[in-house]
Design a protein around this motif. Structure first.
Motif, PDB file in Angstrom:
ATOM      1  N   LYS A   1      -7.953  -1.674   0.265  1.00 55.12           N
ATOM      2  CA  LYS A   1      -7.732  -0.417   0.852  1.00 55.12           C
ATOM      3  C   LYS A   1      -6.558  -0.189  -0.553  1.00 55.12           C
ATOM      4  N   PRO A   2      -7.226   1.546  -1.206  1.00 56.76           N
ATOM      5  CA  PRO A   2      -6.667   1.912  -2.318  1.00 56.76           C
ATOM      6  C   PRO A   2      -5.084   2.216  -1.643  1.00 56.76           C
ATOM      7  N   VAL A   3      -4.184   1.149  -1.015  1.00 60.41           N
ATOM      8  CA  VAL A   3      -2.998   1.460  -0.429  1.00 60.41           C
ATOM      9  C   VAL A   3      -1.929   0.811  -1.342  1.00 60.41           C
ATOM     10  N   THR A   4      -0.893   0.811  -1.076  1.00 59.92           N
ATOM     11  CA  THR A   4       0.456   0.638  -1.837  1.00 59.92           C
ATOM     12  C   THR A   4       0.654  -1.039  -0.932  1.00 59.92           C
ATOM     13  N   VAL A   5       0.543  -2.194  -2.108  1.00 63.79           N
ATOM     14  CA  VAL A   5       1.042  -3.140  -0.996  1.00 63.79           C
ATOM     15  C   VAL A   5       1.957  -3.623   0.699  1.00 63.79           C
ATOM     16  N   VAL A   6       2.416  -2.506   0.367  1.00 64.22           N
ATOM     17  CA  VAL A   6       3.314  -2.635   1.870  1.00 64.22           C
ATOM     18  C   VAL A   6       2.011  -2.194   2.705  1.00 64.22           C
ATOM     19  N   GLN A   7       2.129  -1.112   3.007  1.00 64.31           N
ATOM     20  CA  GLN A   7       1.068  -0.302   3.527  1.00 64.31           C
ATOM     21  C   GLN A   7      -0.117  -2.083   4.218  1.00 64.31           C
TER      22      GLN A   7
END
Length: 344
Positions: free
Chosen positions: A224-230
Motif C-alpha cells: 500500500k502507498p503508506v508509511t512503513v510505520v503504517q
C-alpha cells in the motif's frame, strides 16, 4: 535365417512429425460471432536485426536500463541511430526493423541518480556499447504460418514478443510477463499492508489464421502507498505503538521488507531511496554510531534532531537497515515509505 519383423521407429524429434492437415471448414450449422481473447497481428515484411547491449556501470534494474536507453534515443535517435525506434528487453538485447547505420558503436549518456545526496554525485555517466548480434528475416515465419514449414521459428516469435511489450513496459508496472496499473480497476485491500492490483498478460502465438496476440487477465499484490510505520501496524496487527517489538515481530518485518526499496519523507526538498537489507537487533533509542572521521558518536535520535530538526517518536522500535553490516545505514521506520513495488 528368420527375419526380424518390421518395426516403425519413433521419430528422433518432434521436428520429424508431420501433423495431418485440417480437411476443411464446417459446412453445416449456423454461423455465430464470438468474442475471444485473441487478436490478429499483422507484421510488415521487414528484416529484424538483433543487437547486443552492454551498459557500464551495469545495473540489475530493468527500469534503470530502460531509462539509459531512452536517454540514448533522445540524444542520438535521429542521428547516430538513423531514425530507428528500437525495441529493448531491458537487459542485453535490442531489436530494430532494418539495420542501424553501424555494426558496433559506443555511446555515453548522463542520468540524474535520485538516491545520491549532493548535486555532483547525483549525475551518473553510463557507457553503452551496441554491437550487431544477428539478423532475423520473416520468411520462415510466413512459411510456417502457411503450413509450408514444420519447424516453428521460435526466435522470430520472441523478437516480435519483445517489440509488442515495448510500449506497455513504459506505461504500466511490469511484473514478469504481465502489466499492472491502478487504472485497470479498483485496488482491493487484502490485509497485512497489501493491496491487489489488476493487470493483464500477453503472449504472441502462431495460429492457423496467422499471428495472434493472446491476452489474459491477471492480478498480484503490491505494498500500500503508506508509511512503513503504517505498514508495520497493519502487518503485525498492532495497536499499542509504545511497546517494543518482540524478536518474533522483528523476524516477520525483516522477511516482509528485505530487498524492498523505500523512500525518505522527512525532507520535502530531497527524497532519497534505499534498499532494505535487514533490521537492527536493538531499539532505536540504543543505536549509537560514528558520525565523522574523528570518531564522534551520536545516537540516531540525536542525529535526526541535530541534522534535520526532526523529533523521532517510535524510539522503542528498531530501525530498518540499509547498506552492509560493516557500513550500515540506520533508517527510522517513521521517515520511510515503500516505493511502488510488488510484494513477493
Amino acid at each position: 535365417e528368420e527375419k526380424a519383423p518390421d518395426v516403425d521407429l519413433a521419430p528422433v524429434s518432434k521436428k520429424g512429425l508431420a501433423h495431418p492437415a485440417r480437411p476443411g471448414a464446417g459446412t453445416v450449422g449456423k454461423k455465430v460471432m464470438i468474442r475471444a481473447n485473441h487478436f490478429l497481428v499483422n507484421v510488415a515484411d521487414n528484416n529484424l536485426f538483433h543487437y547486443d547491449v552492454s551498459i557500464n556501470p551495469e545495473s540489475k534494474s530493468r527500469a534503470v536500463n530502460r531509462e539509459v536507453l531512452s536517454e540514448l534515443i533522445k540524444l542520438h535517435g535521429k542521428t547516430s541511430l538513423g531514425g530507428k525506434l528500437p525495441a529493448y528487453d531491458g537487459r542485453k538485447s535490442l531489436y530494430t526493423a532494418g539495420s542501424l547505420p553501424f555494426e558496433s558503436e559506443e555511446f555515453s549518456v548522463t542520468l540524474v541518480d535520485p538516491e545520491k545526496k549532493d548535486k555532483e554525485k547525483a549525475e551518473r555517466e553510463y557507457k553503452i556499447t551496441i554491437r550487431i548480434a544477428g539478423r532475423t528475416d520473416l520468411y520462415h515465419l510466413q512459411q510456417f504460418l502457411k503450413g509450408r514449414q514444420r519447424d516453428m521459428p521460435q526466435e522470430t516469435i520472441q523478437v516480435l514478443d519483445v517489440v509488442l511489450r515495448e510500449s506497455p513496459s513504459w506505461n504500466y508496472v511490469t511484473v514478469s510477463r504481465s502489466f499492472f496499473s491502478t487504472t485497470f480497476g479498483h485496488r482491493g485491500d487484502i490485509g497485512e499492508g497489501l493491496e491487489c492490483w489488476r493487470g493483464y498478460y500477453q503472449s504472441l502465438r502462431p495460429t492457423q489464421m496467422g499471428l495472434s496476440l493472446n491476452i489474459d487477465i491477471s492480478a498480484t499484490s503490491f505494498f500500500k502507498p503508506v508509511t512503513v510505520v503504517q505498514f508495520v501496524l497493519e502487518f503485525l496487527n498492532l495497536r499499542d505503538t509504545s511497546r517494543p517489538l518482540t524478536d518474533r515481530d522483528r523476524v516477520k518485518i525483516k522477511k516482509a521488507l528485505r530487498g524492498v526499496r523505500v523512500e525518505t519523507n522527512h525532507q520535502e526538498d530531497q527524497i532519497r531511496r534505499y534498499k532494505i537489507t535487514g533490521i537492527t537487533p536493538v531499539p532505536m533509542s540504543q543505536l549509537i554510531f560514528p558520525v565523522d572521521e574523528r570518531g564522534t558518536r551520536m545516537s540516531v535520535v540525536q542525529y535526526f534532531m541535530q541534522r534535520y530538526k526532526y523529533n523521532l517518536q517510535y524510539t522503542s522500535w528498531p530501525c530498518l537497515q540499509s547498506g552492509s553490516d560493516a557500513r550500515p545505514v540506520y533508517l527510522p521506520m517513521e521517515v520511510l515509505c515503500p516505493c511502488l513495488l510488488r510484494h513477493i
